[in-house]
Design a protein around this motif. Structure first.
Motif: not given
Length: 505
Positions: A39, A41, A43, A54, A57, A67, A75
């Motif tokens: 997706e 993301e 994790v 989950k 961060k 990222e 994000s």
């Protein structure tokens, strides 16, 4: 970057981005510290179990740096609004107990941190699993070859085999080697944890080979299929030393449950993750340059590395309790005040008047050469959005500001009537929450930043306590300023059920 002094004030942002980029590229590794999901993301992974964390961060831009490294959409940065260590969270409960198959290894730590004794309860049925001595190798190549040979040998007899590795990359390597040997197998790691129950359910059946990280089947009994007992039960093969003996004992404990037969063997090498503390130069000398090293010396080095890693983990947990005890004192004060306000405790108007007068005193002290323009700016930012001329001369600016504040306070009280007390309570709650969020964020960053003072031979905990005490005083001041701003500048409207809706400045 054509910068003369990277550490000067104006280059703060450049330095911050450089540090974040270096951290993302060289300290945080894919499939070890985090995974990139389908997706898009990032994790984080729990190193001890290999499970995905989950919703968690990294702070301070580190998550966004990863990222960017993985070319994913950035994000929003998160901020901590509250923080507590596991140790202090558990110590909040009036009664505490727990149960674990390997907790005896940590009995000294449990006594020191929680004041809890560990009692060993003997198993219902005697344990007959055979825990074989560890096998030691110089390189990971030799180690993996030996594991695959043992798997092939046992698989031929039909005995189920569970291969447990610490890292996702190791599980993928084992999977490739098993494919080369034409052995059907299942892989369980953080990338396919959804199937954990299904995979573990089959792990004790005849001819089944399962490859997993240490997350596999923790706290579950792997049931043996028909005819497996006669083959010696489940065979657990551990690849690489884990960071502590408890994790290893948990891995061995997947076999031989409830008095059933089983066998466990660990394969270790100087290229295991725990051996990184020996240093690159040392490992290069014996691995890359191929110098001879005896099995006895390999065993000694690996055992020492694990012991250091284990002691380091205990020390880190102790440090986190010590650091959190500083925040615990602040947290107790703040939460008691907050709970009183939530329970409807009203604020004394005389106290509020004293607070805004003290705020004015502090402001005048800081701005000794205040002109009319500065004074009116203070009024607009803190007391009222509408300037009114008072009959008092603005020559005595301190007195002028105090009289202006008195007038603004009376006006607000008159407008709200019997709802004024409730309004003040809500404004104070808002100021309290904003101030505390800033403090939590600051203390968490301070903990990381203060480590640099160890080079100056400073006591880090003392330094942290001192800085935290100063920041708590600053927070108190900022809360008092924000309280008065909220009360005097807040815009009030009423909802359906006469509920008070406040637009804060």
């Amino acid at each position: 970057f054509s910068i003369e002094n990277l550490f000067s004030k104006e280059n703060f942002d450049v330095l911050r981005h450089i540090v974040l980029a270096l951290r993302a590229h060289f300290l945080l590794e894919k499939d070890i510290d985090y995974v990139a999901t389908d997706e898009g993301e990032i994790v984080l992974l729990d190193k001890s179990t290999g499970r995905k964390m989950k919703g968690m961060k990294l702070r301070g831009g580190s998550h966004q740096a990863i990222e960017e490294k993985e070319h994913l959409k950035l994000s929003q940065e998160q901020r901590s609004v509250a923080s507590v260590t596991y140790q202090n969270l558990f110590n909040l409960f009036p009664k505490m107990s727990g149960m674990s198959g390997t907790i005896k290894d940590g009995k000294e730590e449990l006594l020191e941190v929680y004041n809890k004794r560990v009692v060993v309860i003997p198993p219902r049925k005697p344990m007959i699993r055979k825990d074989m001595p560890d096998k030691y190798f110089k390189t990971s190549e030799e180690q993996f070859d030996a594991v695959i040979q043992e798997t092939v040998k046992r698989h031929k007899t039909g005995q189920p085999v569970l291969l447990i590795a610490s890292l996702i990359s190791d599980t993928e390597m084992l999977s490739k080697l098993l494919v080369q040997e034409n052995i059907e197998h299942s892989v369980l790691n953080a990338n396919n944890a959804f199937w954990e129950a299904e995979i573990i359910k089959e792990a004790g059946q005849k001819n089944v080979v399962t490859v997993a990280t240490s997350m596999a089947g923790r706290g579950t009994d792997i049931h043996l299929g028909p005819g497996v007992k006669e083959l010696g039960g489940l065979c657990v093969l551990g690849i690489g030393r884990m960071s502590n003996t408890r994790d290893e004992r948990q891995a061995r404990g997947r076999a031989g449950r409830q008095g059933e037969p089983g066998v466990s063997i660990f394969y270790t090498s100087l290229e295991d993750d725990v051996c990184t503390i020996l240093g690159e130069d040392f490992l290069e000398k014996y691995i890359d340059k191929g110098r001879y090293i005896s099995k006895r010396r390999i065993k000694k080095l690996i055992n020492r590395s694990q012991k250091i890693k284990d002691e380091s983990s205990v020390s880190q947990r102790k440090n986190s309790v010590d650091y959190d005890s500083v925040m615990k004192r602040q947290r107790t004060i703040m939460y008691k005040t907050r709970n009183d306000l939530l329970d409807g405790k009203s604020l004394d108007e005389n106290v509020l008047i004293q607070i805004y007068k003290r705020n004015i005193d502090d402001y005048v002290k800081e701005n000794k050469k205040m002109d009319d323009k500065t004074m009116y700016r203070y009024i607009l930012d803190n007391l009222s959005y509408r300037l009114k001329e008072l009959s008092i001369s603005s020559a005595n600016k301190k007195e002028y500001l105090k009289q202006y504040a008195d007038m603004a306070f009376k006006d607000k009280k008159q407008v709200l009537g019997n709802r004024f007390s409730e309004y003040c309570r809500l404004c104070t709650l808002k100021a309290l929450d904003d101030g505390w969020i800033e403090e939590v964020d600051y203390l968490q960053q301070l903990q990381a930043a203060i480590s640099g003072r160890s080079t100056a031979q400073r006591n880090l905990l003392y330094e942290y306590q001192r800085e935290a005490r100063l920041s708590f005083r600053d927070m108190e001041k900022s809360i008092k300023k924000a309280m008065i701003r909220n009360i005097l500048l807040g815009e009030v409207s009423f909802g359906k059920d006469n509920e008070m809706i406040i637009l804060y400045p």
